[in-house]
Write a protein that holds these residues in place. Structure first.
Motif, short mmCIF file in Angstrom:
data_model
loop_
_atom_site.label_atom_id
_atom_site.label_comp_id
_atom_site.label_asym_id
_atom_site.label_seq_id
_atom_site.Cartn_x
_atom_site.Cartn_y
_atom_site.Cartn_z
N LEU A 49 0.84 -1.19 0.00
CA LEU A 49 0.00 0.00 0.00
C LEU A 49 0.87 1.24 0.00
O LEU A 49 2.00 1.22 0.51
N PRO A 50 0.38 2.33 -0.54
CA PRO A 50 1.14 3.57 -0.47
C PRO A 50 1.36 3.98 0.98
O PRO A 50 0.43 3.98 1.77
N ASP A 51 2.59 4.28 1.32
CA ASP A 51 2.93 4.67 2.69
C ASP A 51 2.77 6.17 2.84
O ASP A 51 3.48 6.94 2.22
N ARG A 52 1.84 6.58 3.65
CA ARG A 52 1.59 8.00 3.90
C ARG A 52 1.86 8.33 5.37
O ARG A 52 1.28 9.25 5.92
N SER A 53 2.72 7.55 6.02
CA SER A 53 2.96 7.76 7.43
C SER A 53 3.59 9.12 7.72
O SER A 53 3.27 9.75 8.72
N MET A 98 -7.90 23.29 9.09
CA MET A 98 -8.51 22.81 7.85
C MET A 98 -7.48 22.13 6.95
O MET A 98 -7.77 21.12 6.31
N PHE A 99 -6.27 22.68 6.93
CA PHE A 99 -5.21 22.07 6.14
C PHE A 99 -4.84 20.69 6.68
O PHE A 99 -4.64 19.75 5.91
N SER A 100 -4.77 20.55 7.99
CA SER A 100 -4.44 19.25 8.57
C SER A 100 -5.53 18.22 8.29
O SER A 100 -5.24 17.07 7.99
N ILE A 101 -6.79 18.66 8.35
CA ILE A 101 -7.89 17.74 8.03
C ILE A 101 -7.83 17.34 6.56
O ILE A 101 -8.04 16.17 6.21
N THR A 102 -7.51 18.28 5.69
CA THR A 102 -7.37 17.97 4.26
C THR A 102 -6.24 16.96 4.04
O THR A 102 -6.38 16.02 3.25
N MET A 103 -5.12 17.16 4.72
CA MET A 103 -4.01 16.21 4.60
C MET A 103 -4.40 14.82 5.10
O MET A 103 -4.06 13.81 4.48
N LEU A 104 -5.12 14.77 6.21
CA LEU A 104 -5.55 13.48 6.75
C LEU A 104 -6.55 12.79 5.82
O LEU A 104 -6.48 11.57 5.62
N LEU A 105 -7.47 13.56 5.25
CA LEU A 105 -8.43 12.98 4.30
C LEU A 105 -7.71 12.44 3.06
O LEU A 105 -8.05 11.37 2.56
N THR A 106 -6.73 13.19 2.57
CA THR A 106 -5.97 12.74 1.41
C THR A 106 -5.20 11.46 1.73
O THR A 106 -5.18 10.52 0.94
N SER A 107 -4.59 11.43 2.88
CA SER A 107 -3.85 10.24 3.29
C SER A 107 -4.77 9.03 3.42
O SER A 107 -4.45 7.94 2.96
N LEU A 108 -5.93 9.23 4.02
CA LEU A 108 -6.90 8.14 4.16
C LEU A 108 -7.39 7.68 2.79
O LEU A 108 -7.48 6.48 2.53
N VAL A 110 -5.83 7.84 -0.13
CA VAL A 110 -4.77 7.11 -0.82
C VAL A 110 -4.60 5.72 -0.23
O VAL A 110 -4.43 4.74 -0.96
N ARG A 111 -4.64 5.61 1.10
CA ARG A 111 -4.49 4.31 1.73
C ARG A 111 -5.67 3.38 1.38
O ARG A 111 -5.46 2.22 1.07
N LEU A 112 -6.90 3.92 1.41
CA LEU A 112 -8.05 3.09 1.08
C LEU A 112 -8.07 2.71 -0.39
O LEU A 112 -8.46 1.60 -0.75
N LEU A 116 -8.12 -1.18 -2.04
CA LEU A 116 -9.04 -1.67 -3.05
C LEU A 116 -8.32 -2.12 -4.31
O LEU A 116 -8.73 -3.07 -4.96
N SER A 117 -7.23 -1.44 -4.67
CA SER A 117 -6.54 -1.80 -5.90
C SER A 117 -5.54 -2.93 -5.71
O SER A 117 -5.15 -3.55 -6.67
N CYS A 118 -5.15 -3.22 -4.49
CA CYS A 118 -4.20 -4.29 -4.21
C CYS A 118 -4.80 -5.26 -3.20
O CYS A 118 -4.36 -5.32 -2.06
N PRO A 119 -5.82 -6.01 -3.60
CA PRO A 119 -6.43 -6.92 -2.63
C PRO A 119 -5.43 -8.01 -2.23
O PRO A 119 -4.54 -8.38 -2.98
N GLU A 120 -5.65 -8.54 -1.06
CA GLU A 120 -4.79 -9.60 -0.55
C GLU A 120 -5.05 -10.88 -1.34
O GLU A 120 -6.21 -11.27 -1.56
#
Length: 125
Positions: A49-53, A98-108, A110-112, A116-120
């Motif tokens: 998965l893309p690492d957005r840590s 608002m910027f931090s929430i936007t960054m968190l939403l973007t990170s979530l 990308v992770r989700l 979906l694109s790399c199922p186990e």
């Protein structure tokens, strides 16, 4: 506790809590939990998965700076002083939230999307 939104006997906030502190604090907490949950996999299998840590950590710190007391933040006071913290930092805090929430939403997102694109793969074990 370090933001001073919830009153405790361990810490006293120097400036009053604003109305927008509560929603930014709550939404950030939920999003941080959701992003953290994407790092936990059932069965211990690893996926690519893309690492957005790094982005998540930055957004977490930014949300804490956004809702924290501007005068109690020693880093801000060291850079701009107490009057600068009230004059310059405090008005910018809602935008930081608002910027931090936007960054968190973007990170979530990308992770989700990666989940979906790399199922186990199914193993017959």
């Amino acid at each position: 506790m370090p933001t001073g939104i919830v009153r405790t006997e361990f810490y006293t906030r120097m400036t009053p809590v604003t109305w927008w502190d509560y929603p930014v604090w709550a939404v950030s907490a939920v999003l941080i939990g959701l992003v953290a949950a994407t790092y936990v996999r059932a069965g211990g299998s690893a996926t690519t998965l893309p690492d957005r840590s790094g982005r998540t950590l930055g957004a977490t710190l930014l949300s804490a700076f956004a809702v924290g007391c501007p005068v109690c933040n020693q880093l801000v006071v060291a850079v701009v002083g107490v009057s600068g913290a009230l004059s310059y930092w405090a008005p910018v805090q809602p935008a930081l939230g608002m910027f931090s929430i936007t960054m968190l939403l973007t990170s979530l997102y990308v992770r989700l999307r990666g989940l979906l694109s790399c199922p186990e793969p199914a193993h017959g074990w």
